[in-house]
Design an enzyme around this catalytic site. Structure first.
Site, short mmCIF file in Angstrom:
data_model
loop_
_atom_site.label_atom_id
_atom_site.label_comp_id
_atom_site.label_asym_id
_atom_site.label_seq_id
_atom_site.Cartn_x
_atom_site.Cartn_y
_atom_site.Cartn_z
N HIS A 5 0.97 -1.25 -0.15
CA HIS A 5 0.05 -0.10 -0.08
C HIS A 5 1.03 1.31 -0.03
O HIS A 5 1.94 1.40 0.56
CB HIS A 5 -0.92 0.39 1.05
CG HIS A 5 -0.24 0.10 2.49
ND1 HIS A 5 -0.05 1.42 3.05
CD2 HIS A 5 -0.03 -0.93 3.45
CE1 HIS A 5 0.45 1.07 4.39
NE2 HIS A 5 0.60 -0.27 4.42
N ASP A 33 -0.76 4.41 0.81
CA ASP A 33 -1.23 5.66 1.84
C ASP A 33 -0.27 5.56 3.16
O ASP A 33 0.11 4.48 3.34
CB ASP A 33 -2.69 5.35 2.06
CG ASP A 33 -3.02 3.94 2.70
OD1 ASP A 33 -2.25 2.97 1.97
OD2 ASP A 33 -3.83 3.92 3.64
N ASP A 90 6.40 1.66 6.33
CA ASP A 90 5.34 1.18 6.17
C ASP A 90 4.40 2.29 5.06
O ASP A 90 3.76 3.42 5.57
CB ASP A 90 4.49 1.33 7.49
CG ASP A 90 3.01 0.91 7.55
OD1 ASP A 90 2.59 0.25 6.64
OD2 ASP A 90 2.37 1.24 8.76
N GLU A 149 -5.25 1.37 3.22
CA GLU A 149 -4.70 0.24 4.21
C GLU A 149 -4.60 0.90 5.62
O GLU A 149 -5.23 0.29 6.39
CB GLU A 149 -3.60 -0.23 3.87
CG GLU A 149 -3.12 -1.53 4.81
CD GLU A 149 -2.58 -1.38 6.01
OE1 GLU A 149 -2.67 -2.20 6.95
OE2 GLU A 149 -2.31 -0.27 6.44
N GLU A 150 -4.48 2.26 5.77
CA GLU A 150 -4.23 2.54 6.99
C GLU A 150 -5.62 2.99 7.79
O GLU A 150 -5.45 3.20 8.99
CB GLU A 150 -3.47 3.92 7.01
CG GLU A 150 -2.05 3.65 6.60
CD GLU A 150 -1.14 2.68 7.65
OE1 GLU A 150 -1.57 2.31 8.71
OE2 GLU A 150 -0.14 2.33 7.31
N ASP A 189 4.14 -6.32 4.37
CA ASP A 189 3.86 -4.96 5.16
C ASP A 189 3.87 -5.43 6.67
O ASP A 189 2.93 -4.96 7.42
CB ASP A 189 2.15 -4.65 4.84
CG ASP A 189 1.80 -3.29 5.33
OD1 ASP A 189 2.45 -2.47 5.54
OD2 ASP A 189 0.64 -3.38 5.44
ZN LIG Z 1 1.16 -0.97 6.43
#
Ligand SMILES: [Zn+2]
Length: 473
Positions: free
Chosen positions: A83, A85, A114, A148-149, A172
């Site tokens: 991801h 974001d 991340d 995702e966050e 991740d």
């Molecule tokens: Zn992540």
């Protein structure tokens, strides 16, 4: 194939493409035209799509929320899910979080760990394989999400219309491999009516408040009481209570009300026993007092069903799985008001083998008489790939060819992005000794680790998607 040598040749290009991605402020924002989670995440998605187009990969965007870059041909599909974001930067950075710097062998920027760094490592594994002119046995797809966050709208939308990979991984989390995750649920236990009680109370409970989030152990708890008689006796028993259990707490008399405060110890909701639930302590004390009827019902219920219920036994939902472990229960929020009664916000995590829905229904039936109901249930199923699955063994072997580490694949109580794949595990990109700076100020990733992760992904993809090793046994 000389994985290390190949990745070395791409080092500068990799870092430069990663810097371009890190410069995009891809924090979730207001929906805009063709940008349902904001302009930033959409720009980061477009950026990845444009890299793929530059490098002659097949690209496709889905609902401006997700997209993929694909190589190879064939019936079978292997997926890598990353991801782009990021969480908001927060305060206290030594550098500009969206102006990446390379300092002492580390890249510092929001999202580098991340999940932009690991996503770019996976991207380069695909790119290098492609540029080696390999024939693929699997179509190989890098799937990129932008939510995702927050709410995972990206993968929800993506898998509504796109094919589910036969297998895959999400870069991740951490190496070596997370092959199982508990089911994660939240629900509220709400006080609806109070069975009548004839006794004369001495104390009215006005308010109790503890905790703000399902997935954290409450660190503080406060209550406001109206004491009708013998205030000093109540205070004395509170002081005795604190001393007896060696608990940190305080009291205050404010406008004729007695206010009590308790300090506990915070912990993540997946490990409730690692913390000290301040609400539990306060409820234990309140249980010793002669409270009004409604409060008595609330406090008695807490003492019989909530306090100390870390394994779900008191809900009748304790369960144990050889690899995924046991049910865990965190009561992350406890609230009570004189007018509305009580509410417990619960985060229950469970291994495979527990029938959550029927367990919860039985529990709800059992508490109805006491005046409580269950509402606002959310649930994610447990996620589990057998440790002996060829997916796990090829990935593990690819990892161990680059890192001296015998750590076995493991399971966690939390949730990773891998759970959106039907058959998926989390695979990197934090190493054993990596400092976890995800979601923190001065987020960083060592260049050495970025390259090492790329080598591991390259080997894994080469063995699975080109050589077809997953299908051998
Ligand atoms: Zn992540």
């Amino acid at each position: 194939m000389d994985y290390k040598g190949l990745v070395g040749q791409y080092k500068d290009a990799l870092i430069s493409d990663l810097f371009g991605l890190l410069e995009i402020e891809s924090v979730k924002g207001e929906p805009a035209k063709n940008a349902p989670v904001g302009e930033g995440p959409k720009a980061a998605l477009d950026y990845m799509m444009s890299l793929g187009e530059r490098d002659s990969m097949v690209s496709k965007e889905v609902d401006s929320l997700a997209g993929h870059l694909e190589l190879g041909s064939g019936d079978k599909l292997f997926g890598i899910l990353g991801h782009v974001d990021v969480v908001p930067p927060g305060n206290g950075w030594d550098t500009n979080p969206f102006n990446p710097v390379l300092e002492d062998g580390e890249i510092i920027a929001r999202g580098v760990q991340d999940d932009k760094g690991p996503t770019m490592a996976a991207y380069y594994a695909l790119k290098i394989l492609k540029e080696q002119g390999m024939d693929f046995k699997y179509r190989t797809r890098l799937i990129i999400g932008t939510d995702e966050e927050s709410d995972w709208q990206c993968t929800d939308a993506y898998f509504k219309s796109e094919e589910m990979p036969d297998a895959g991984f999400a870069p991740d989390a951490a190496f070596p491999i997370i092959h199982g995750e508990k089911g994660i649920t939240t629900f509220n236990i709400i006080q609806k009516h109070t069975p009548l009680d004839e006794e004369e109370p001495n104390i009215e409970l006005k308010v109790l408040i503890s905790g703000e989030r399902y997935n954290m152990v409450p660190e503080e708890a406060e209550a406001k009481l109206k004491v009708l008689q013998n205030m000093s006796e109540v205070i004395q028993s509170f002081e005795d209570f604190l001393r007896r259990d060696d608990t940190e707490g305080e009291y205050e008399i404010d406008n004729g009300f007695l206010k009590l405060g308790i300090k506990g110890q915070s912990a993540h909701g997946s490990t409730p026993e690692a913390g000290v639930n301040a609400g539990f302590i306060l409820l234990k004390f309140l249980n010793e007092l002669n409270l009004d009827n409604n409060a008595t019902a609330f406090v008695k219920f807490a003492n019989s069903k909530i306090i100390g219920n870390f394994d779900g036994e008191k809900f009748g939902m304790a369960h144990s799985h050889e690899e995924l472990g046991e049910t865990s229960v965190n009561t992350g929020m406890i609230n009570y008001t004189e007018v509305d009664g009580g509410i417990f916000g619960v985060n229950l995590r469970y291994p495979e083998g527990l029938d959550f829905e029927s367990g919860l229904r039985d529990f709800e039936d059992s508490i109805y008489e006491e005046g409580f109901v269950i509402e606002d249930v959310t649930r994610q199923e447990p996620h589990y790939v057998d440790k002996n699955d060829p997916l796990v063994s090829v990935l593990l072997d690819s990892y161990r060819n680059h890192v001296e580490d015998d750590t076995e694949p493991f399971t966690i109580g939390g949730g990773t992005y891998a759970r959106t794949l039907e058959k998926g595990v989390a695979f990197g990109a934090m190493f054993k000794d990596t400092a976890d700076t995800m979601h923190q100020k001065n987020e960083r990733m060592k260049v050495e680790e970025l390259l090492l992760a790329t080598e591991i992904y390259l080997e894994a993809l080469h063995r699975i998607c080109v050589k077809g090793e997953m299908d051998e046994d």
